[in-house]
Design an enzyme around this catalytic site. Structure first.
Site, mmCIF file in Angstrom:
data_model
loop_
_atom_site.group_PDB
_atom_site.id
_atom_site.type_symbol
_atom_site.label_atom_id
_atom_site.label_comp_id
_atom_site.label_asym_id
_atom_site.label_seq_id
_atom_site.Cartn_x
_atom_site.Cartn_y
_atom_site.Cartn_z
ATOM 1 N N PRO A 24 0.819 -1.216 0.000
ATOM 2 C CG PRO A 24 -0.053 -1.059 2.156
ATOM 3 C CD PRO A 24 0.704 -1.975 1.256
ATOM 4 N NE ARG A 50 -8.955 -6.031 -19.790
ATOM 5 C CZ ARG A 50 -10.041 -6.455 -20.425
ATOM 6 N NH1 ARG A 50 -10.476 -7.678 -20.219
ATOM 7 N NH2 ARG A 50 -10.688 -5.666 -21.266
ATOM 8 C CG ASP A 72 -11.363 -2.086 -21.814
ATOM 9 O OD1 ASP A 72 -12.577 -2.319 -21.888
ATOM 10 O OD2 ASP A 72 -10.493 -2.981 -21.684
HETATM 11 C C1 LIG Z 1 -1.873 -5.855 6.207
HETATM 12 S S1 LIG Z 1 -0.924 -5.347 4.846
HETATM 13 C C2 LIG Z 1 0.436 -4.532 5.600
HETATM 14 C C3 LIG Z 1 0.341 -3.060 5.554
HETATM 15 C C4 LIG Z 1 1.534 -2.347 6.199
HETATM 16 N N1 LIG Z 1 1.484 -2.445 7.620
HETATM 17 C C5 LIG Z 1 1.536 -0.868 5.786
HETATM 18 O O1 LIG Z 1 0.955 -0.057 6.489
HETATM 19 O O2 LIG Z 1 2.126 -0.557 4.741
HETATM 20 C C6 LIG Z 1 -0.230 -6.860 4.272
HETATM 21 C C7 LIG Z 1 0.121 -6.871 2.813
HETATM 22 O O3 LIG Z 1 -1.036 -6.692 2.027
HETATM 23 C C8 LIG Z 1 -0.690 -6.105 0.792
HETATM 24 N N2 LIG Z 1 -1.482 -4.879 0.631
HETATM 25 C C9 LIG Z 1 -2.312 -4.323 1.520
HETATM 26 N N3 LIG Z 1 -2.920 -3.240 1.034
HETATM 27 C C10 LIG Z 1 -2.477 -3.082 -0.218
HETATM 28 C C11 LIG Z 1 -2.718 -2.128 -1.242
HETATM 29 N N4 LIG Z 1 -3.540 -1.102 -1.070
HETATM 30 N N5 LIG Z 1 -2.076 -2.285 -2.420
HETATM 31 C C12 LIG Z 1 -1.223 -3.300 -2.615
HETATM 32 N N6 LIG Z 1 -0.945 -4.233 -1.664
HETATM 33 C C13 LIG Z 1 -1.559 -4.131 -0.485
HETATM 34 C C14 LIG Z 1 0.806 -5.831 0.827
HETATM 35 O O4 LIG Z 1 1.483 -6.871 0.165
HETATM 36 C C15 LIG Z 1 1.077 -5.828 2.319
HETATM 37 O O5 LIG Z 1 2.416 -6.128 2.607
#
Ligand SMILES: C[S@@+](CC[C@H](N)C(=O)[O-])C[C@H]1O[C@@H](n2cnc3c(N)ncnc32)[C@H](O)[C@@H]1O
Length: 251
Positions: free
Chosen positions: A95, A160, A175
């Protein structure tokens, strides 16, 4: 059989989560036609201790666990060795990354191999981010429990754009985002449903009028819901006129 144009290598603690996408729909067909390839690597298989430990407590304290660096580095090393290349795009799914977009999907679709690292728990040991990842990609400003669903979304969007994965090139070009705009409204049969009528122009058979109507509606929709997209576009004179008339309506 010809070599597939793009090969996704996914590091995950939950490889079974990727089973449904391999069995259904466009992605499944593309796999069987060898247009794309998907290899799953269980990060736990790259541990060396008796307990196959993939996570540990954060130094300095705090809630939850972090993904340990050793098995992730070891899995990526092994993929690079197998491919005999050190220059494989390696996407950390996180994220905290740059927001995924059609533009990024286009760029990634140019690669022959892509490594994706799915996080779990509280995320990654920072050294994975600093030393292994070439890109850090987010799906948006929210947090889900793991990187697997975001990785599937990335893989689907990139696939895609690989030639022949989607039956007709036209459907990709129509798209949303392909030309920088949201897609125009679409209708199918019946032409009249619960007193809701399909716009007459779409039934007219006049291709030029239909093209103009779609362009206007596409701009109207983008103007209303994603005006930020219009700011980034080089508009044609016709499109500018449509935007000016929308500006006029909103005064
Ligand atoms: C519970 S999350 C950890 C978030 C972390 N504590 C932070 O605040 O950055 C666990 C995993 O979910 C994935 N993840 C969660 N939200 C995401 C998002 N918005 N985009 C991409 N991957 C996400 C990532 O791989 C992340 O390491």
């Amino acid at each position: 059989m010809s070599e597939s144009p793009i090969h996704f290598h996914v590091l995950t603690l939950f490889p079974d989560m990727f089973s449904p996408m391999q069995r259904q729909g466009i992605f499944s067909r593309a796999l069987s036609q060898n247009l794309i390839k998907l290899s799953l690597y269980d990060i736990r298989d790259y541990t060396t201790d008796r307990h196959r430990q993939v996570d540990d407590y954060p130094f300095g304290g705090g809630p939850g666990m972090l993904m340990k660096p050793e098995p992730v580095f070891s899995a990526v090393d092994s993929i690079k060795k197998q491919l005999d290349s050190n220059k494989i795009p390696t996407i950390l799914i996180s994220p905290q990354g740059n927001r995924f977009s059609h533009k990024k999907a286009m760029e990634f679709s140019e690669n022959k191999n892509i490594i994706l690292i799915c996080g779990r728990y509280e995320g990654f040991d920072e050294r994975i981010r600093q030393q292994l990842a070439t890109d850090e990609i987010s799906l948006g400003d929210f947090v889900v429990s793991g990187g697997e669903i975001p990785a599937m979304l990335l893989i689907d969007a990139i696939s895609r754009l690989v030639p022949n994965v989607v039956g007709s090139a036209d459907s990709i070009e129509n798209d949303s985002f392909f030309n920088g705009l949201l897609q125009f409204p679409q209708y199918t049969r019946p032409a009249s449903f619960r007193n809701m009528e399909v716009p007459h122009v779409l039934l007219s058979g006049n291709h030029e009028e239909i093209r103009k109507w779609r362009e206007t509606k596409s701009i109207e929709k983008t103007y209303k819901t994603r005006p930020d997209l219009l700011d980034k576009l080089e508009l044609t004179q016709d499109q500018k006129t449509i935007v000016e008339s929308l500006d006029g309506d909103n005064k």
